[in-house]
Design a protein around this motif. Structure first.
Motif, mmCIF file in Angstrom:
data_model
loop_
_atom_site.group_PDB
_atom_site.id
_atom_site.type_symbol
_atom_site.label_atom_id
_atom_site.label_comp_id
_atom_site.label_asym_id
_atom_site.label_seq_id
_atom_site.Cartn_x
_atom_site.Cartn_y
_atom_site.Cartn_z
ATOM 1 N N VAL A 287 0.812 -1.213 0.000
ATOM 2 C CA VAL A 287 0.000 0.000 0.000
ATOM 3 C C VAL A 287 0.850 1.270 0.000
ATOM 4 C CG1 VAL A 287 -1.713 1.341 1.297
ATOM 5 C CG2 VAL A 287 -1.924 -1.141 1.135
ATOM 6 N N PHE A 288 1.911 1.309 0.810
ATOM 7 C CA PHE A 288 2.617 2.578 1.010
ATOM 8 C C PHE A 288 3.139 3.209 -0.277
ATOM 9 C CE2 PHE A 288 5.906 5.549 2.240
ATOM 10 C CZ PHE A 288 5.238 6.278 3.225
ATOM 11 N N PRO A 289 3.637 2.454 -1.244
ATOM 12 C CA PRO A 289 4.073 3.101 -2.494
ATOM 13 C C PRO A 289 2.960 3.862 -3.213
ATOM 14 C CG PRO A 289 5.011 0.911 -2.335
ATOM 15 C CD PRO A 289 4.004 1.021 -1.229
ATOM 16 N N HIS A 290 1.691 3.538 -2.899
ATOM 17 C CA HIS A 290 0.572 4.282 -3.476
ATOM 18 C C HIS A 290 0.311 5.580 -2.713
ATOM 19 C CE1 HIS A 290 -0.513 1.048 -6.222
ATOM 20 N NE2 HIS A 290 -0.324 0.206 -5.216
ATOM 21 N N ILE A 291 0.868 5.697 -1.523
ATOM 22 C CA ILE A 291 0.778 6.941 -0.749
ATOM 23 C C ILE A 291 1.886 7.889 -1.162
ATOM 24 C CG2 ILE A 291 1.054 7.936 1.570
ATOM 25 C CD1 ILE A 291 -0.260 5.441 2.705
#
Length: 335
Positions: A287-291
């Motif tokens: 998820v974090f790379p999409h943030i």
């Protein structure tokens, strides 16, 4: 004048000069009672509360590694997740990462003071501005202070009393008017604020600080000290630019080795005194790379903090680790 008198006066002049130089050379770490000539580090994780990964990265970097302090972005969605953990682990050194910007494309937040009260902090999407430059252009110092106090108020409403305050993306250092309000709230509330007011060797090198700016830091450092707050001697803030191995190897092993070497070299270059070393730690997730596009450098920070090699270096060099809480406790004992 009698020759003996001249000799006596010369001796006194030399003695007084040496005393003056000793006073000038005294670091804020020494004023707090730490040993002379020692590097004293607050190893600090920013951006807690921004995401689940940010919370876990900071907590694990402290529990399983050598990081020892963190600060929380109160307008963000994962603040309750951290504060609920903190309530059962109040030994954590946890402050406020005062937030005036919302920089990511698809994941955003707005001001806690509410748009009608701080219109200049709000962009056309209803979130905070993405850049520091936009905050400078649109927000007033009054609005910035209102939002600082709203973030502190939310923390206290949740039962979370911060050990210190600092500034997300350095926005509160961007103008003299913003800085004045940040320092004002810290001094009024008796909460330590991140401010390098000592020899500033590392931060001067990074920012190419002019003499006038350096003198200003010395004046503010004295002002904070006289207000009963601890003061940093220096700030190491270059880790966000360490993007990863030059050969492009993004494996955990390579990333950890790369970041650990960077931290060791940075710490090696520091001068004695109380220095805050800033980083951003996240655990790996889909998820974090999409943030944020900063996932690699943040994962690298986390991996470095839990690397036994970095801990071994800290211990071998007899570097002292401390926290904002301890620094404030020491300051309260100094007359």
């Amino acid at each position: 004048m009698h020759p003996d008198m001249k000799t006596t006066l010369l001796f006194l002049f030399i003695l007084l000069s040496n005393v003056a130089m000793a006073q000038i050379a005294e670091t804020y770490a020494e004023k707090l009672g730490y040993p002379k000539g020692k590097k004293v580090l607050i190893i600090h994780v920013d951006d807690v509360g921004m995401s689940y990964e940010s919370n876990q990265g900071a907590i694990k970097a402290i529990r399983n590694g050598i990081a020892n302090s963190l600060s929380v972005m109160m307008p963000c969605g994962w603040v309750p997740g951290f504060v609920n953990y903190w309530k059962e682990n109040k030994d954590l050194d946890a402050g406020l990462h005062l937030t005036m910007t919302s920089e990511w494309k698809d994941y955003r937040w707005g001001p806690l003071a509410g748009k009608p009260n701080v219109k200049g902090l709000v962009d056309p999407e209803g979130a905070m501005w993405r850049s520091v430059a936009d905050v400078i252009k649109n927000a007033s110092a009054d609005e910035v202070e209102t939002e600082i106090r709203a973030q502190l108020d939310r923390a206290r409403a949740m039962g979370f009393e911060p050990t210190h305050m600092d500034s997300h993306m350095g926005t509160l250092f961007a103008t003299n008017e913003f800085l004045e309000r940040y320092l004002k709230v810290g001094m009024q509330e008796k909460i330590p604020v991140m401010f390098p007011g000592g020899h500033n060797t590392a931060i001067q090198a990074e920012e190419k600080m002019i003499a006038e700016r350096f003198q200003m830091t010395q004046t503010i450092g004295k002002q904070l000290w006289d207000a009963g707050l601890p003061v940093l001697d220096d700030l190491e803030n270059t880790s966000y630019g360490w993007k990863g191995p030059e050969n492009g190897d993004k494996s955990e092993k390579a990333l950890q080795k790369y970041k650990t070497e960077k931290y060791i070299n940075a710490i090696k270059a520091l001068k004695p005194g109380l220095t805050m070393v800033i980083m951003h730690c996240t655990i790996h997730s889909e998820v974090f790379p999409h943030i944020s596009d900063s996932a690699i450098t943040r994962e690298g920070d986390y991996l470095a903090m839990i690397d036994p090699e970095l801990k071994k270096y800290i211990e071998k060099e007899s570097i002292i680790l401390t926290t904002w809480r301890e620094a404030m406790q020491r300051r309260q004992k100094v007359k």
